[in-house]
Design an enzyme around this catalytic site. Sequence first.
Site, short mmCIF file in Angstrom:
data_model
loop_
_atom_site.label_atom_id
_atom_site.label_comp_id
_atom_site.label_asym_id
_atom_site.label_seq_id
_atom_site.Cartn_x
_atom_site.Cartn_y
_atom_site.Cartn_z
N SER A 242 4.58 0.03 8.31
CA SER A 242 5.90 0.03 7.69
C SER A 242 5.86 -0.41 6.22
O SER A 242 5.29 0.28 5.39
CB SER A 242 6.82 -0.86 8.54
N ASP A 253 -0.88 6.16 -4.46
CA ASP A 253 -0.31 7.33 -5.15
C ASP A 253 -0.29 7.16 -6.66
O ASP A 253 -0.43 8.13 -7.41
CB ASP A 253 1.13 7.58 -4.67
N LYS A 267 3.89 4.24 10.37
CA LYS A 267 5.33 4.14 10.69
C LYS A 267 6.12 4.52 9.43
O LYS A 267 6.23 3.73 8.50
CB LYS A 267 5.70 2.72 11.14
#
Length: 499
Positions: A242, A253, A267
Site C-alpha cells: 500500500s 519512477d 495492493k
Amino acid sequence: MNYVDETNPADLMDTAIKSMLKDLDPYTTFMNEQDVEAARINNTGDYTGIGARVKTLKDKLVIVEPYKDYPADKAGLKPGDEIIKIGTIDLETFKDDKGDLLKGSSGTSIDVTYKRQGKIYTATINRAEVEINAVPYFSMINDQTGYIVLSQFNNKASLQTAYAVKDLKAQGAEKIILDLRDNPGGLLHEAVNVVNIFVPKAQLVVTTKSKVKKFNKTYYTQKEALDVEIPLVVLINGRSASASEIVAGTLQDLDRAVIIGSRSFGKGLVQRPKQLTYGTQLKLTISRYYTPSGRCIQALDYWHRDEKGAAVRIAQENYHEFKTKNGRPVFDGGGVLPDEALEITKNSAITNAILNKDLIFDYATTYYYAHPNLKDINAFKLTDSDFNDFKKYLKTNDFNFETDTETALAKAFESAKKEGLDDNIEKDYNTLINNLNTSKIKGIDENKAQLSSLLTDEIVKRYAYREGVYDYYKTHNPEIKRATEILSNTTTYSKFLNH
C-alpha cells in the site's frame, strides 16, 4: 417474521452485510464501533494498554513482542508467554475479542495469569499511554551512511522520517538507506509527504482513478524538499504494501532511489471510510492508485476467481510496460519489482508454510529458554548444529504442508478413481507422492540461508528487543550490506538509475 424459531435480527444483518462484501475485495469491510476505534489507534499510533504486540489464538492470547520499557515488559512478560486468564476471566470460555480485555485507561492495573514453558505464572501490569512510533529506529551504519526504519504510515510517519534524515545528516550522513520491509502501509497523504522529503515541491506522486468522478484525485508534493540530491536506497519485501508501495514505486519512477529486495505485496486499491448509523462504518474500496509513470501495482484480481473462490494473480504476460523519468522500463500488475532482486528476501512456499504455522517464532522461544546466558548478541550466529536442531523441531511438531503439485495430483487421482483407471496408475501416483515428500525435506535444506536469517532475527529479538534486531542488521543483514555497497560506489548507483 415468519421463521419457525426465534431469530436474532442483529446477528442475521451482520452476517448478511459481511457475506455480501465477501464477494468484493478483502479491504471493503463493515466496521462496528470497536473496529472503528482500533482503526483510529492504528492511524494515530497511540493507545492505552500494555505496550505489546499480541496474537489471539482459540483459547488464549500469546505475547508476540513486548515493547522495551513499556508496561508488559516492566511486568516481566516475554514473547511466547500464553495469557490464559485476565483478572477473573478465563480466556478459554471468553468468546468476544480477548485483546480488548488488555486495554484500559492509563494508571489502571490488571492481573494476568500466563503459561511459560509449561509453568503457570501471574503478573500485574500497570497500564500506560503507549506511543507507537512510525520510525522505531534510525542510526549511522558507517561514517557516511544513515539507516532509517519506517515501519508504518500513521500520522507521524513523515514528521518522524524527516527528523531522522535531519539528525543523520547532522551526524555526517551523505547517503540514506530507507527500510520499508514488512511495512503494511497506512495513510495515503503520509506516503506523499515521505516522498516529499526527497522530491521537490509540485511533483506528481500518485493519481487515484475511480468510477465516481469526484474520487478521481491527483496528489502532488506540497512543501520544499529536505534533500533532493542525497543518494537513496529503499529496501522492500513481499510484506511491503500500500503506502510503502506508493513511496517505493514513486521514487523508482522518478529515478530518485534504487529499490532493492523482493517484489512488494501489490495492493493498488484505495479505501475510504463511510460513516453509518450507531457509530459503525463501511470501509469501501473507491479507486485504484497509479504512480507517476502511470502504473497500478495491484497484484490480485478480485473480480476473477479460481475454483476455490480465491482471487487470481494478474499473469505476467498481462503486465504493461511503463517508463521512468530516465526511460527505464517498469511494469504494472504485480507489486513494485525492485531494481535489484535479492533471492534471500523472497520467501519460498516452504518458508511461508513454516512461518504460517508460527514454527520459527516457537523455535526462537524454545531456543531462548535453552540458552539463558547468551552474552554478546551482536556476535550471535546460528550454527549448523542449531539448524539441524530446528529441523528436528519441525519433525517433532509434525510440520507438513501440501504443495499445489500434490493438490493437483490428488485431484487427478480422484478423477482416475471415478473413471476406473486408478489400478493402472496407483503405483506411479504413490511413487510421485514419495518423490514429492523427499523434495519437500530437501526443500528445507535448499532454503537454509533464508530460514537461518528469519530464525536469527527472531532469536536476536528475544534477547535484545526490536531495537537490538536493527542494531544487529547494521553489521549482519545481507540487504543492508548490499545497499551500503551500492551507495559506496557512485558509478554503480548512477548505473542503476540510468540503464
